[in-house]
Write a protein that holds these residues in place. Structure first.
Motif, PDB file in Angstrom:
ATOM      1  N   GLN A   1       0.831  -1.209   0.000  1.00 34.58           N
ATOM      2  CA  GLN A   1       0.000   0.000   0.000  1.00 34.58           C
ATOM      3  C   GLN A   1       0.860   1.251   0.000  1.00 34.58           C
ATOM      4  O   GLN A   1       1.943   1.269   0.590  1.00 34.58           O
ATOM      5  CB  GLN A   1      -0.933   0.015   1.213  1.00 34.58           C
ATOM      6  CG  GLN A   1      -1.997   1.100   1.069  1.00 34.58           C
ATOM      7  CD  GLN A   1      -2.883   1.246   2.284  1.00 34.58           C
ATOM      8  OE1 GLN A   1      -2.522   1.891   3.265  1.00 34.58           O
ATOM      9  NE2 GLN A   1      -4.048   0.628   2.220  1.00 34.58           N
TER      10      GLN A   1
ATOM     11  N   GLY B   1      -3.948   3.188  -5.538  1.00 39.36           N
ATOM     12  CA  GLY B   1      -4.778   4.236  -6.098  1.00 39.36           C
ATOM     13  C   GLY B   1      -5.219   4.057  -7.532  1.00 39.36           C
ATOM     14  O   GLY B   1      -5.240   2.948  -8.073  1.00 39.36           O
TER      15      GLY B   1
ATOM     16  N   GLU C   1     -14.533   5.293  -1.202  1.00 33.75           N
ATOM     17  CA  GLU C   1     -14.565   6.381  -0.191  1.00 33.75           C
ATOM     18  C   GLU C   1     -15.978   6.896   0.105  1.00 33.75           C
ATOM     19  O   GLU C   1     -16.330   7.088   1.256  1.00 33.75           O
ATOM     20  CB  GLU C   1     -13.650   7.564  -0.542  1.00 33.75           C
ATOM     21  CG  GLU C   1     -12.213   7.186  -0.923  1.00 33.75           C
ATOM     22  CD  GLU C   1     -11.389   6.525   0.173  1.00 33.75           C
ATOM     23  OE1 GLU C   1     -11.902   6.337   1.284  1.00 33.75           O
ATOM     24  OE2 GLU C   1     -10.226   6.163  -0.084  1.00 33.75           O
TER      25      GLU C   1
ATOM     26  N   MET D   1     -14.957   5.136   4.488  1.00 34.76           N
ATOM     27  CA  MET D   1     -14.758   5.493   5.897  1.00 34.76           C
ATOM     28  C   MET D   1     -16.122   5.705   6.543  1.00 34.76           C
ATOM     29  O   MET D   1     -17.009   6.317   5.936  1.00 34.76           O
ATOM     30  CB  MET D   1     -13.934   6.778   6.007  1.00 34.76           C
ATOM     31  CG  MET D   1     -12.490   6.574   5.614  1.00 34.76           C
ATOM     32  SD  MET D   1     -11.572   8.121   5.656  1.00 34.76           S
ATOM     33  CE  MET D   1     -12.318   8.971   4.282  1.00 34.76           C
TER      34      MET D   1
ATOM     35  N   TYR E   1      -3.895   9.057  10.059  1.00 37.08           N
ATOM     36  CA  TYR E   1      -4.748   9.733  11.055  1.00 37.08           C
ATOM     37  C   TYR E   1      -3.996   9.705  12.373  1.00 37.08           C
ATOM     38  O   TYR E   1      -3.014   8.950  12.522  1.00 37.08           O
ATOM     39  CB  TYR E   1      -6.106   9.021  11.171  1.00 37.08           C
ATOM     40  CG  TYR E   1      -6.002   7.511  11.215  1.00 37.08           C
ATOM     41  CD1 TYR E   1      -5.661   6.837  12.395  1.00 37.08           C
ATOM     42  CD2 TYR E   1      -6.197   6.737  10.071  1.00 37.08           C
ATOM     43  CE1 TYR E   1      -5.537   5.461  12.429  1.00 37.08           C
ATOM     44  CE2 TYR E   1      -6.068   5.356  10.099  1.00 37.08           C
ATOM     45  CZ  TYR E   1      -5.748   4.727  11.283  1.00 37.08           C
ATOM     46  OH  TYR E   1      -5.615   3.366  11.323  1.00 37.08           O
TER      47      TYR E   1
HETATM   48  N1  SAM Z   1      -3.415   5.723  -2.225  1.00 36.99           N
HETATM   49  C1  SAM Z   1      -4.216   4.548  -2.117  1.00 36.99           C
HETATM   50  C2  SAM Z   1      -5.663   4.876  -2.328  1.00 36.99           C
HETATM   51  O1  SAM Z   1      -5.995   6.046  -2.471  1.00 36.99           O
HETATM   52  O2  SAM Z   1      -6.470   3.944  -2.408  1.00 36.99           O
HETATM   53  C3  SAM Z   1      -4.017   3.783  -0.820  1.00 36.99           C
HETATM   54  C4  SAM Z   1      -3.587   4.533   0.364  1.00 36.99           C
HETATM   55  S1  SAM Z   1      -4.888   5.412   1.196  1.00 36.99           S
HETATM   56  C5  SAM Z   1      -3.993   6.193   2.485  1.00 36.99           C
HETATM   57  C6  SAM Z   1      -5.740   4.080   2.029  1.00 36.99           C
HETATM   58  C7  SAM Z   1      -7.037   4.435   2.736  1.00 36.99           C
HETATM   59  O3  SAM Z   1      -6.780   5.119   3.949  1.00 36.99           O
HETATM   60  C8  SAM Z   1      -7.975   5.343   2.004  1.00 36.99           C
HETATM   61  O4  SAM Z   1      -8.706   4.622   1.064  1.00 36.99           O
HETATM   62  C9  SAM Z   1      -8.824   5.934   3.125  1.00 36.99           C
HETATM   63  O5  SAM Z   1     -10.114   5.338   3.188  1.00 36.99           O
HETATM   64  C10 SAM Z   1      -8.009   5.632   4.384  1.00 36.99           C
HETATM   65  N2  SAM Z   1      -7.805   6.870   5.157  1.00 36.99           N
HETATM   66  C11 SAM Z   1      -7.136   7.977   4.763  1.00 36.99           C
HETATM   67  N3  SAM Z   1      -7.219   8.940   5.700  1.00 36.99           N
HETATM   68  C12 SAM Z   1      -7.951   8.439   6.726  1.00 36.99           C
HETATM   69  C13 SAM Z   1      -8.409   8.964   7.962  1.00 36.99           C
HETATM   70  N4  SAM Z   1      -8.140  10.205   8.338  1.00 36.99           N
HETATM   71  N5  SAM Z   1      -9.139   8.156   8.773  1.00 36.99           N
HETATM   72  C14 SAM Z   1      -9.421   6.889   8.389  1.00 36.99           C
HETATM   73  N6  SAM Z   1      -9.036   6.349   7.223  1.00 36.99           N
HETATM   74  C15 SAM Z   1      -8.310   7.103   6.389  1.00 36.99           C
END
Ligand code: SAM
Ligand code: FES
Length: 345
Positions: free
Chosen positions: A106, A139, A162, A201, A308
């Motif tokens: 990831q 992503g 999302e 989320m 987070y």
């Molecule tokens: N870049 C890839 C994507 O966009 O799918 C994977 C990495 S992204 C950080 C993985 C997941 O982290 C996201 O799909 C999101 O749902 C979750 N995420 C990001 N910020 C968050 C937060 N503040 N609280 C909870 N989950 C979070």
């Protein structure tokens, strides 16, 4: 409400109005009933086995600026890192010795990982660990890029949608990103032949019950192999720093609903759930989840993949994380297995 839960178990789908009634009138008693039904369905497909995925967070560079995310492009406090192919393979080696047969790579959307670099990595892992599954979570990419990953040997792809509500999507993302593209990516991945995971989320800013119903209807339409849901948790360096976190109660209820909608789904009990409650991951399993994803990233970078605030498991070696998870699962009558843990039809 029990009649709606019975109907969901039998027909695996409810109408928008029925989901609304179930969500708005839920209470402790209906939740317990839902979880018992979800466990029964889950035991029918996967028994008491818990699938472990080794999570390798290999880059926190990202070209996107999702408003909720602690490693977004504009997050000034984020110290950036990327793992070399050698470091990544080291993580796989220690993970393999610990019994992992799935590696989840990831990261942010990091242009450094061109198709060539990424396919090299995938091929190197598959060459050394032919009995393991490789899951990617990096992503939105073109259909050609996804095809190249698949041809190199990647098996699964996680891309949370999302939120399936357009207006809500726009409140969580900059103008350049769109729900339509996200959905197209998911359909492309499925068409190519990946085992695909979407998700959202719980309690993200501006989320309403109607948004959640849109998520449930979209999940049913996509019919994914995996669904990743976890509570939103604020990060101090984002626009949403002052927003409330999502609740464990609603997250668990939704895990139960999703298990009844998709009996065979691979459903993780997430780190975010473990972050908002000390027994969050155990409760997730008892609500219908069947996957856990201990962290295999080198300890030196763990604190830098801070999506987070207060994220758990950032200080322990992989072996410790595995022991901790195994203890937790055994404590509630489940056991982790050494297996690729593929989707069962
Ligand atoms: N870049 C890839 C994507 O966009 O799918 C994977 C990495 S992204 C950080 C993985 C997941 O982290 C996201 O799909 C999101 O749902 C979750 N995420 C990001 N910020 C968050 C937060 N503040 N609280 C909870 N989950 C979070
Ligand atoms: Fe790209 Fe979060 S904004 S991983």
């Amino acid at each position: 409400m029990k009649n709606l839960i019975d109907k969901l178990k039998k027909e695996k789908i409810l109408s928008r109005e029925e989901y609304k009634a179930l969500l708005e009138n839920r209470n402790d008693e209906t939740a317990e009933y839902l979880f018992a039904e979800a466990r029964e369905v889950r035991h029918g497909v996967y028994g008491h086995d818990i699938y472990m995925r080794g999570l390798i967070e290999f880059t926190n560079y990202c070209k996107n600026d999702c408003y909720y995310c602690g490693i977004r492009k504009s997050s000034a406090s984020s110290q950036r890192y990327r793992l070399t192919q050698e470091q990544l393979l080291d993580c796989c080696a220690s993970g393999y010795a610990l019994g992992f047969r799935t590696f989840v790579l990831q990261g942010g959307e990091d242009p450094y990982y061109t198709d060539e670099r990424m396919t090299d990595i995938i091929r190197a892992i598959k060459a050394q660990y032919a009995d393991c599954a490789v899951t990617l979570s990096i992503g939105e990419k073109s259909a050609e890029t996804y095809q190249a990953y698949f041809d190199a040997g990647a098996d699964r792809y996680l891309l949370r949608h999302e939120t399936a509500n357009n207006a809500h999507y726009k409140k969580l993302h900059p103008e350049a990103m769109s729900l339509a593209n996200r959905k197209e990516c998911l359909y492309n991945l499925k068409k190519i032949g990946f085992q695909v995971g979407c998700g959202f989320m719980v309690g993200s800013p501006h989320q309403t019950t109607d948004c959640i119903i849109d998520d449930l209807l979209f999940i049913k339409e996509l019919d994914p192999h995996m669904v990743g849901i976890g509570p939103f948790i604020p990060h101090h360096d984002t626009l949403f720093k002052a927003e409330a976190a999502g609740t464990m109660e609603l997250t668990l209820f939704l895990l139960g609903i999703i298990r009844l909608m998709l009996p065979s789904v691979l459903l993780p009990s997430t780190t975010a759930l473990g972050t908002i409650h000390p027994q969050g991951r155990e409760k997730g399993i008892l609500a219908g989840a069947n996957v856990v994803m201990p962290n295999l990233s080198p300890v030196g970078v763990r604190k830098k993949y801070m999506l987070y605030d207060n994220k758990i498991c950032t200080g322990d070696e992989a072996a410790e994380c595995v022991k901790c998870i195994q203890r937790r699962m055994e404590g509630i009558g489940y056991h982790t297995v050494v297996s690729r843990g593929d989707y069962k039809l």
